[in-house]
Design a protein around this motif. Structure first.
Motif, short mmCIF file in Angstrom:
data_model
loop_
_atom_site.label_atom_id
_atom_site.label_comp_id
_atom_site.label_asym_id
_atom_site.label_seq_id
_atom_site.Cartn_x
_atom_site.Cartn_y
_atom_site.Cartn_z
N CYS A 168 -0.47 3.33 3.95
CA CYS A 168 -0.91 4.57 3.33
C CYS A 168 -0.40 5.76 4.13
O CYS A 168 0.18 6.71 3.58
CB CYS A 168 -2.43 4.57 3.24
SG CYS A 168 -3.15 6.19 3.00
N THR A 172 0.84 -1.20 0.00
CA THR A 172 0.00 0.00 0.00
C THR A 172 0.88 1.25 0.00
O THR A 172 0.61 2.21 -0.74
CB THR A 172 -0.95 0.00 1.22
OG1 THR A 172 -1.70 -1.21 1.22
CG2 THR A 172 -1.90 1.19 1.18
N SER A 173 1.96 1.23 0.78
CA SER A 173 2.91 2.35 0.74
C SER A 173 3.38 2.58 -0.69
O SER A 173 3.43 3.72 -1.16
CB SER A 173 4.15 2.05 1.59
OG SER A 173 3.84 2.01 2.95
N TYR A 215 0.90 4.31 -2.94
CA TYR A 215 0.80 5.74 -2.64
C TYR A 215 2.05 6.51 -3.06
O TYR A 215 1.96 7.60 -3.60
CB TYR A 215 0.48 5.96 -1.16
CG TYR A 215 -0.99 5.97 -0.90
CD1 TYR A 215 -1.70 4.78 -0.84
CD2 TYR A 215 -1.70 7.16 -0.79
CE1 TYR A 215 -3.07 4.76 -0.64
CE2 TYR A 215 -3.08 7.16 -0.58
CZ TYR A 215 -3.76 5.96 -0.50
OH TYR A 215 -5.10 5.97 -0.31
N LEU A 227 2.23 8.80 2.98
CA LEU A 227 1.88 10.22 2.99
C LEU A 227 2.88 11.03 3.83
O LEU A 227 3.29 12.12 3.45
CB LEU A 227 0.46 10.42 3.53
CG LEU A 227 -0.68 9.84 2.67
CD1 LEU A 227 -2.02 9.97 3.39
CD2 LEU A 227 -0.74 10.52 1.31
N GLY A 258 -3.72 0.38 5.94
CA GLY A 258 -3.96 1.75 6.37
C GLY A 258 -2.68 2.42 6.87
O GLY A 258 -2.37 3.56 6.50
#
Lengths: 108, 303
Positions: free
Chosen positions: B289, B15-16, B19, B293, B286
């Motif tokens: 993510c 997920t990282s 993003y 960010l 989550g």
């Protein structure tokens, strides 16, 4: 050839009686870690062409040799030389690890 | 030189990567020899949102990887070896090659906690396993035990029961920890039995498992049973001991400062390697993510 298939029928001839050392990838379609190892095995087949015969054995369809060589977890890669298993690598791992095992087996 | 190097390829790491690549950061994922994390060792995942019928764990991970690759993430399928976080750029070594990154996200997750009893280590893959979906097939009509009392022990037992002659869940305390829904599934299965207040002391057998030695921790009685397979499901340990200079908490998890930061500026953390509390695929995603960010923001502030 990258897509050599070993079976209970051809095992004696193609693995045990092969003039080259042979790497057998024991796998099954339902095994997720096998799907990780499969493309690596195909690359190894190309890289070691002429020095090592590489192929896959589906344990679902060929239970006899899987059980004969004590396979209880897949993927298991077993290297055979002169009809005998000389090295076993159990579980998915990086290509470099497999190469190390192969190089050790070939120089033994 | 990469903007971000992500170590780990479970839901957090991937997920990282989705993003960071979508933020146009040049991203390398050091995915490990067996990429995909713990979900690669599962079957049907029924609590990941978006899949009303459930999805096979390995299929979910493959989809996440494809998604990250689609936006340009590069992958190296080798194990992380060494890190140097003492100066910028950070250096990460895998399979003998060193990679440089302006920032790092540690998402190495957690691995099987083994029993650490005599006879165990050398029989992993020879009757000792932590992955029933992978290995249950080899225990057709054989006797097996599952160690543990949580959800993953129940799942292992249920999967094993499709093949094995018998499955005995051995748990060290007197009640299961598993969720009610998983307990009910296991208890309904006629092949699955339970033994409580009992610990495994020794795994027996020469080149493969032939039995175990058990200790009843209430009565202190020891016993031996003949079995062919031992499936270990007593939890996980975070993969942290390889990161020099990274601060850990008492339990060995990476200590988090201010959202997803570690004690080293520019090094972020996501997923089970810092989270001993939730440990879910969706929370790991989550956290992945969030770390991406934060890394993006930090890189922008450096310019």
């Amino acid at each position: 050839m990258a897509d050599t298939t070993f079976t209970d029928q051809n095992f004696e001839q193609d693995v045990l009686k092969n003039n080259l050392p042979v790497l057998v990838d024991f796998w099954a379609p339902w095994c997720a870690p096998c799907r990780i190892v499969s493309p690596i095995v195909e690359e190894l087949a190309k890289e070691y062409e002429g020095k090592l015969k590489v192929g896959k054995l589906n344990v679902d369809e060929n239970p006899e040799n899987a059980s004969k060589y004590g396979v209880m977890s897949i993927p298991s890669l077993i290297i055979f030389k002169n009809g005998h298993p000389i090295k076993t690598v159990i579980g998915a791992q990086g290509k470099e690890n497999f190469k190390k095992a192969i190089d050790e087996a070939l120089s033994a | 030189m990469y903007d971000v190097i992500i170590i780990g390829s479970g839901p957090a790491g991937l997920t990282s990567a989705i993003y960071t690549t979508r933020a146009s950061l040049k991203t390398l994922v050091v995915a490990g020899g067996k990429w995909g994390g713990q979900l690669m060792l599962t079957t049907l995942v029924e609590n990941y949102p978006g899949f009303p019928e459930g999805i096979q764990g390995p299929d979910l991970m493959l989809a996440m990887r494809k998604q990250a690759e689609r936006f340009g993430a590069e992958f190296i399928d080798e194990n992380f070896e060494e890190s140097d976080f003492t100066k910028l750029p950070f250096r990460i070594t895998a399979a003998g090659k060193t990679f440089e990154g302006k920032s790092v996200i540690i998402a190495t997750g957690a691995d099987t906690r083994w029993l650490d009893v005599p006879g165990e280590k050398e029989k992993i893959g020879r009757g000792v396993s932590s992955c029933a979906p992978c290995d249950a097939f080899f225990f057709k009509n054989k006797k097996t035990i599952v160690i543990g009392g949580g959800d993953s022990a129940m799942e292992e037992a249920i999967v094993l029961a499709n093949f094995a002659e018998s499955v005995t869940v051995v748990h060290r305390s007197e009640a299961l920890r598993a969720s009610q829904i998983m307990q009910d599934k296991a208890r309904k299965n006629p092949k699955i039995k339970f033994i409580f207040n009992t610990e495994v002391k020794k795994i027996l057998g020469d080149d493969h498992v032939t039995g175990v030695e058990l200790l009843n921790n209430k009565t202190n009685e020891t016993s031996k049973i003949d079995i062919d397979g031992v499936f270990v499901a007593i939890g996980h340990i975070p993969n942290t001991k390889i990161f020099k200079g990274i601060e850990l908490d008492k339990k060995g998890y990476v200590r988090v400062h201010d959202h997803t930061r570690t004690n080293i500026e520019g090094v972020f953390v996501a997923g089970d390697v810092h989270d001993s509390h939730y440990r879910q695929a969706v929370t790991a995603a989550g956290f992945g993510c969030a770390a991406a960010l934060e890394a993006e923001r930090w890189l922008r502030d450096q310019e």
